[in-house]
Every structure is written in C-alpha cells, then in structure tokens.
Design a protein around this motif. Structure first.
Motif, PDB file in Angstrom:
ATOM      1  N   PHE A 178      -8.019   6.338  -5.966  1.00  0.00           N
ATOM      2  CA  PHE A 178      -7.900   5.111  -5.191  1.00  0.00           C
ATOM      3  C   PHE A 178      -9.048   4.846  -4.216  1.00  0.00           C
ATOM      4  CE2 PHE A 178      -3.492   5.667  -6.511  1.00  0.00           C
ATOM      5  CZ  PHE A 178      -3.207   4.380  -6.944  1.00  0.00           C
TER       6      PHE A 178
ATOM      7  N   CYS B 295      -8.691  -0.390  -0.794  1.00  0.00           N
ATOM      8  CA  CYS B 295      -7.272  -0.116  -0.971  1.00  0.00           C
ATOM      9  C   CYS B 295      -6.637   0.039   0.402  1.00  0.00           C
ATOM     10  CB  CYS B 295      -7.087   1.154  -1.800  1.00  0.00           C
ATOM     11  SG  CYS B 295      -5.359   1.546  -2.158  1.00  0.00           S
TER      12      CYS B 295
ATOM     13  N   ALA C 137      -4.152  -2.170  -3.880  1.00  0.00           N
ATOM     14  CA  ALA C 137      -5.529  -2.058  -4.341  1.00  0.00           C
ATOM     15  C   ALA C 137      -6.130  -3.455  -4.423  1.00  0.00           C
ATOM     16  CB  ALA C 137      -5.579  -1.364  -5.696  1.00  0.00           C
TER      17      ALA C 137
ATOM     18  N   ARG D 298      -1.351  -5.314  -8.394  1.00  0.00           N
ATOM     19  CA  ARG D 298      -2.292  -4.533  -7.588  1.00  0.00           C
ATOM     20  C   ARG D 298      -1.579  -3.551  -6.655  1.00  0.00           C
ATOM     21  NH1 ARG D 298      -7.041  -8.672  -5.550  1.00  0.00           N
ATOM     22  NH2 ARG D 298      -7.382  -9.754  -7.532  1.00  0.00           N
TER      23      ARG D 298
END
Length: 217
Positions: free
Chosen positions: A212, A105, A99, A60
C-alpha cells in the motif's frame, strides 16, 4: 523511522491538511458510527456509508484485520492505551484503507489518537513501528479484504463479546447484528491469519507496507 531494514520512509512526509488534492471520505469521526470494542462493525459501517454516498469510490477501499496466531498484537497511539505512548495489546484490530491513487493511501482508525484520516506511511510508522524488536508472538499480520467483499460477506452475531453466562463484556451497538443470507457469524475467518484460507489476502508487516505504500517517482 523505518518499518524494517528493507522498507524506508522518506523524511519529507506530506501533511494531509496541506494537500488540497486529498479529500477525506468522512468529514469527521463524530459523524461516523462508533461503538467501543466493536472495531469490525465500526469499519463495516464505514464501508456501508461509502457504498451509499459515493459508491464509485468503494473499489478503492479496503478492510484490514490485524492479528496473529497468539492473538497478541501491540499497537501504539491507541486511545485505549494508558501510558504516554498509548500502547495497547489487542487480540485483533480492524482499520479502513482508502487507496486514492497509485501514490497515496489514507488510513481511517476510529480508535487511534492520530488524525482521522492519516497518511498510510505515518500511520504505519507510529502505530506498528517495527517487528524487529518484538518477540515472534507479537508480530503483526494483516488480512486485507476489499470493502465491497466485506460488505457482502461479513457476519457477526457478537458471540465473542458475551461471557459464559450470556452477559455482555461490552455493550453492543444498538442496530441489529450484521448477517448475510448464508452466515450469522464468520468473524473468526477474518481474524485467522493462516495464509491461503479465508477471505482476502494475508500479509506480514513488510509485505503489507509494500502493498500500500508507493513512493512517488
């Protein structure tokens, strides 16, 4: 504030401290490896820390190099900035992204005056602002690389921090230079913002935000 006409941030921004479901990867900046002007190595160390302590979260995590062909990228809220708005113009900068899920995020920037970490939309709004009012020479581009790939392939012998006579521009970290079995220095491949070449993927500011920042539906 909006990054540009196409990307609008909501007015009710979340506060990280008030979000009990969000657990930062790193307890506090003082616990992280940090050497001034070696942001790429500071971020490499963050990746290494995650890989050791909580390897399941590494997928992630992302490393983001920020630069442009002119090597002139304005960033606000940087500790090195001298004016009230803490504006600096770097040749490049590197940040760490986490994330959490499809909607959240976090940005970890050890050189920023913003909280550590900061939600992505807040960081972008205060650090990058917009490209619309900047000359093209100052537009920011973003090379996004997975943390796992960065750990495996990044190398730097720190040559970019030496003067022609071999002395250091800034003192290097005390630990050995980062190298791999195939390279001792490939930093320029990450700073280069030509699309279609080098590791990861290159975005302009608009596309980086869209990649994002996810608005809750």
């Amino acid at each position: 504030m909006s990054v540009n006409a196409q990307v609008q941030f909501p007015k009710n921004e979340n506060n990280l401290k008030g979000d009990k479901s969000t657990k930062p990867l790193f307890p506090k900046p003082a616990d992280c490896s940090y050497v001034s002007c070696y942001c790429e190595e500071n971020v490499w160390k963050l990746c290494q820390d995650v890989s050791i302590r909580i390897p399941g979260e590494l997928d992630r995590c992302f490393v983001v190099f920020i630069s442009n062909p002119c090597r002139t990228v304005p960033l606000w809220k940087q500790r090195a900035g001298r004016e009230e708005d803490r504006l600096v113009i770097w040749d490049y900068h590197v940040i760490f992204l986490y994330a959490l899920d499809s909607k959240s995020c976090l940005v970890y920037d050890l050189d920023s005056e913003l909280p550590f970490p900061t939600f992505f939309h807040k960081y972008v709004t205060e650090t990058f602002r917009t490209d619309q009012v900047l000359k093209s020479d100052f537009h920011r581009f973003f090379r996004v690389v997975s943390a796992k790939q960065f750990l495996q392939h990044f190398a730097s012998d720190r040559r970019h921090m030496k003067r022609p006579d071999g002395t250091w521009i800034k003192p290097p970290p005390a630990y050995p230079a980062i190298c791999t079995s195939t390279s001792t220095h490939n930093l320029d491949e990450y700073i280069n913002m030509d699309t279609g070449t080098g590791p990861g993927q290159v975005f302009n500011l608009t596309d980086f935000v869209q990649r994002f920042y996810k608005i809750e539906k």
